[in-house]
Structure formats: C-alpha cells, structure tokens
Design a protein around this motif. Structure first.
Motif, PDB file in Angstrom:
ATOM      1  N   LEU A 100       0.820  -1.198   0.000  1.00 23.52           N
ATOM      2  CA  LEU A 100       0.000   0.000   0.000  1.00 23.52           C
ATOM      3  C   LEU A 100       0.861   1.258   0.000  1.00 23.52           C
ATOM      4  N   GLN A 101       2.013   1.180   0.618  1.00 25.19           N
ATOM      5  CA  GLN A 101       2.877   2.356   0.706  1.00 25.19           C
ATOM      6  C   GLN A 101       3.398   2.799  -0.656  1.00 25.19           C
ATOM      7  N   SER A 102       3.585   1.866  -1.549  1.00 28.11           N
ATOM      8  CA  SER A 102       4.127   2.218  -2.866  1.00 28.11           C
ATOM      9  C   SER A 102       3.049   2.528  -3.894  1.00 28.11           C
ATOM     10  N   ALA A 103       1.785   2.426  -3.489  1.00 32.51           N
ATOM     11  CA  ALA A 103       0.689   2.662  -4.438  1.00 32.51           C
ATOM     12  C   ALA A 103       0.622   4.132  -4.808  1.00 32.51           C
ATOM     13  N   ARG A 104       0.144   4.393  -6.023  1.00 31.32           N
ATOM     14  CA  ARG A 104      -0.044   5.771  -6.469  1.00 31.32           C
ATOM     15  C   ARG A 104      -1.444   6.288  -6.140  1.00 31.32           C
ATOM     16  N   ARG A 105      -2.400   5.373  -6.069  1.00 28.91           N
ATOM     17  CA  ARG A 105      -3.749   5.726  -5.629  1.00 28.91           C
ATOM     18  C   ARG A 105      -4.467   4.450  -5.202  1.00 28.91           C
ATOM     19  N   ILE A 106      -5.586   4.642  -4.511  1.00 30.52           N
ATOM     20  CA  ILE A 106      -6.408   3.521  -4.063  1.00 30.52           C
ATOM     21  C   ILE A 106      -7.723   3.547  -4.831  1.00 30.52           C
ATOM     22  N   VAL A 107      -8.092   2.419  -5.402  1.00 28.42           N
ATOM     23  CA  VAL A 107      -9.365   2.285  -6.108  1.00 28.42           C
ATOM     24  C   VAL A 107     -10.249   1.357  -5.292  1.00 28.42           C
ATOM     25  N   VAL A 108     -11.410   1.858  -4.861  1.00 27.07           N
ATOM     26  CA  VAL A 108     -12.336   1.058  -4.069  1.00 27.07           C
ATOM     27  C   VAL A 108     -13.503   0.632  -4.956  1.00 27.07           C
ATOM     28  N   LEU A 109     -13.722  -0.673  -5.016  1.00 30.36           N
ATOM     29  CA  LEU A 109     -14.878  -1.209  -5.731  1.00 30.36           C
ATOM     30  C   LEU A 109     -15.977  -1.446  -4.708  1.00 30.36           C
ATOM     31  N   GLU A 110     -17.074  -0.720  -4.834  1.00 32.82           N
ATOM     32  CA  GLU A 110     -18.147  -0.761  -3.842  1.00 32.82           C
ATOM     33  C   GLU A 110     -19.504  -0.721  -4.531  1.00 32.82           C
ATOM     34  N   GLU A 111     -20.502  -1.187  -3.832  1.00 32.63           N
ATOM     35  CA  GLU A 111     -21.871  -1.116  -4.337  1.00 32.63           C
ATOM     36  C   GLU A 111     -22.556   0.121  -3.763  1.00 32.63           C
ATOM     37  N   GLY A 112     -22.030   1.279  -4.076  1.00 31.32           N
ATOM     38  CA  GLY A 112     -22.570   2.519  -3.559  1.00 31.32           C
ATOM     39  C   GLY A 112     -22.115   2.784  -2.136  1.00 31.32           C
ATOM     40  N   ALA A 113     -22.501   3.931  -1.605  1.00 25.67           N
ATOM     41  CA  ALA A 113     -22.133   4.305  -0.246  1.00 25.67           C
ATOM     42  C   ALA A 113     -22.755   3.336   0.752  1.00 25.67           C
ATOM     43  N   SER A 114     -22.053   3.094   1.873  1.00 24.23           N
ATOM     44  CA  SER A 114     -22.510   2.124   2.865  1.00 24.23           C
ATOM     45  C   SER A 114     -21.902   2.448   4.218  1.00 24.23           C
ATOM     46  N   PRO A 115     -22.513   1.966   5.302  1.00 27.40           N
ATOM     47  CA  PRO A 115     -21.887   2.139   6.619  1.00 27.40           C
ATOM     48  C   PRO A 115     -20.538   1.441   6.705  1.00 27.40           C
ATOM     49  N   SER A 116     -20.364   0.339   5.971  1.00 27.72           N
ATOM     50  CA  SER A 116     -19.073  -0.353   5.973  1.00 27.72           C
ATOM     51  C   SER A 116     -17.963   0.578   5.518  1.00 27.72           C
ATOM     52  N   GLY A 117     -18.256   1.368   4.503  1.00 24.04           N
ATOM     53  CA  GLY A 117     -17.263   2.302   4.012  1.00 24.04           C
ATOM     54  C   GLY A 117     -17.113   3.519   4.892  1.00 24.04           C
ATOM     55  N   ASP A 118     -18.232   4.118   5.277  1.00 25.45           N
ATOM     56  CA  ASP A 118     -18.178   5.387   5.995  1.00 25.45           C
ATOM     57  C   ASP A 118     -17.696   5.241   7.436  1.00 25.45           C
ATOM     58  N   TYR A 119     -18.035   4.134   8.091  1.00 24.74           N
ATOM     59  CA  TYR A 119     -17.630   3.943   9.484  1.00 24.74           C
ATOM     60  C   TYR A 119     -16.235   3.344   9.623  1.00 24.74           C
ATOM     61  N   LEU A 120     -15.788   2.586   8.613  1.00 25.58           N
ATOM     62  CA  LEU A 120     -14.560   1.811   8.770  1.00 25.58           C
ATOM     63  C   LEU A 120     -13.523   2.080   7.689  1.00 25.58           C
TER      64      LEU A 120
END
Length: 336
Positions: A22-42
């Motif tokens: 993760l430290q050498s990554a240029r960006r993070i791409v998140v594959l998600e099914e829309g906004a969710s508490p899983s994403g927003d809380y954690l």
C-alpha cells in the motif's frame, strides 16, 4: 449451488505472502456497491490516514476499459460481481496490491443457513465463491472485528478500527426535516414535488425530507440524497406516529384536478400536531384557510418559487418559529 454443496467443496486455502504494498501505491481504487456504513464507518476513515488519493468505483456497473492503472491498489468492499474477475486478473501484475475488506463473515458457508435466503445467495455469489480467487490473486484480507481476525488468522488479516468521522457521529442541530404526508391519491403532486426536491437537495445540505409512498414512489425518489420514503400506514398508526414525531416544515402541493377540488385542509392539522407549519399550494382548500405569513405560507405551483422559499426558510430560524407558533395557536383555538 446449494449450501450443502458449498460446505462439501470448501477447503481453507493456504495463505500466501501478500504481494501487495500500500505504501508504494499511487492511488487507491475502491470497488463498492454505492455508499454504505461499511465504508463510511470503517474503510474510508482508515484509508484517509494513508495519505493517498482514493477513487470510488460503483462495482454494480460494468468494468470500464482504462479504469485500473499501473500502481493502483484495489480494495474490494464486501462484494464483487463476477464481471470484475477477469479485468482484475489481467491488471493484477501491474497493481500495487489487492485487498478484500469484509465487516461480516462472508467467506464461511457454514454461516449461510441461518440467514434469509436472498441475503445468503448474495453472499454466496458475490463473496464466498471468490475466496479461492482471492488466494490466487494474493489479495490481502482486511477485517473489522477481532473475531474475524482470529477466525481468518491464516490470512494474516489487517484489522481496521471502527472510527467514524465526527461528521457522522455528532448531532446536527442545523438539520431541518420537511415532510409531505400525501396518500396514494397524490401521485401527481409527488411527481411535481420530485422536480422541487431535485433542485433543493442539490443546493442544500441541511434539509431532509420524508414522504409516504409505495414501491413506485420509493423508486422514483431513491436516488435523491436525504429523502426518505415511509410505508403508508393506517389512520390509527399515523396518529401514533405523529404524536411522537417532530417535523419542521410540512409540504402541501396540490394540482388543479377535478378530484382535488373536493379536498379539505386537514394537512394543516397533521403538520401542526408535529409542531410544524406548512407551505401550501395557493389554491382551495388552502387559499382562504391558511393565513399567509402568520400560520403558514401560500405559494403558486411554480417549482423555482418553492425551491427559493424553502431555501430561505432553511436559513431563517426566526421566521420558522413565528410560523410554527402561529400554526400551533390556530390549531389549538378550534374551528374558525
């Protein structure tokens, strides 16, 4: 494939050293099914601390060519449609890493029999069956609880803390609740109101709206932020609901139809019972009943005028209090 077949076929894959950085990554791409508490809380609070740009991608949509770039670190949030397996497999050698984040037990078929069938099918098709694929792709496992970390210890999981941002945890006294409590006979008014709310929600972050409606109404409004559609209820249940529920502003648009000519001004009392005043269409039965500027407002059925008025009301607490007090006094004074 049945749960029993999954249980027979399932074998714990051998954990492999994660070929991810993760430290050498240029960006993070998140594959998600829309906004969710899983994403927003954690997930997103934890990613924010990594100091990398984050690109959110709706995995329910077909994969687009060129989305993934060399040096990306891809995070799968809970679920992954099978259409993404091939593009991710082809891109994997150029990725900085791959991780699967789960905040429920999505990789053990033994937990499925106790779940609703539709939910179990979703887990099976969008998570469980991809477990071996994750091992082949040398994906990291990120989890939300110590119980999951212990259960999947052979995968050397990363434990993410439950750390929602302050905006999600503190009270929002500036938030105002608007309501339109129309019945099934008000589909024309709801269609008109949709135009108002599209513009209103785009220009305000403090106004929230609740509506009553069936499945068709829910589908019509579900893409608008801060709009909730409640199930219709009996008059008795509605009385209990309004006795314990507060509303700031009631909405009462009314189209000039033959059926509407016979309506009464009962919404005035529905809204007053919840401590609210109303914004009403300037047509009978509200014209001649509502005292404009004292216990409510009368407006022509012009979309932009309703939008502007509601935005102004959202900023003018003194006017809101004046109108609410007027509506309460009028409702308590009895007929006349």
């Amino acid at each position: 494939m049945t749960v029993r077949q999954l249980l027979r076929r399932w074998r714990a894959p051998q954990a492999q050293p994660p070929a991810s950085d993760l430290q050498s990554a240029r960006r993070i791409v998140v594959l998600e099914e829309g906004a969710s508490p899983s994403g927003d809380y954690l997930l997103y609070p934890w990613l924010a601390q990594r100091g990398l740009p984050v690109h959110r991608c709706d995995s329910r949509l077909p994969p687009q060519a060129g989305l993934l770039e060399a040096g990306d670190f891809v995070v799968i949030l809970r679920y992954l449609p099978s259409a993404w397996l091939k593009p991710l497999g082809l891109a994997r050698p150029q990725l900085a890493g791959l991780a699967w984040f789960m905040d429920d037990d999505l990789w053990d078929p033994a937990v499925l029999p106790g779940l609703p069938k539709a939910y179990a099918r979703k887990i099976s098709s969008h998570a469980l069956r991809h477990r071996h694929w994750c091992a082949q792709m040398q994906a990291q496992l990120w989890v939300s609880t110590s119980a999951l970390a212990a259960k999947y210890a052979s995968h050397a999981p990363v434990l993410l803390p439950l750390a929602p941002p302050p905006a999600l945890t503190r009270a929002q006294p500036e938030a105002l609740l608007l309501g339109y409590h129309g019945t099934a006979s008000h589909h024309a008014e709801l269609a008109w109101l949709h135009q108002v709310l599209v513009s209103l929600m785009a220009r305000s972050t403090t106004l929230h709206v609740e509506l009553f409606g069936d499945l068709a109404i829910n589908r019509q409004f579900r893409d608008l932020p801060r709009v909730s559609v409640l199930h219709p209820m009996s008059w008795e249940r509605y009385q209990h609901y309004t006795a314990s529920h507060r509303l700031d502003i009631g909405l009462a648009p009314l189209q000039p139809t033959a059926f509407n000519q016979g309506r009464g001004a009962v919404k005035f009392y529905d809204y007053a019972r919840m401590g609210a005043f109303g914004v009403y269409a300037d047509v009978p039965p509200y014209r001649g009943f509502v005292q404009h500027g004292h216990d409510g407002l009368l407006l022509p059925m012009e979309v932009e005028q309703w939008v502007q008025t509601l935005l102004q009301l959202g900023q003018d607490a003194e006017l809101r209090q004046h109108l609410a007090k007027g509506a309460q006094a009028r409702a308590l004074s009895g007929p006349g």
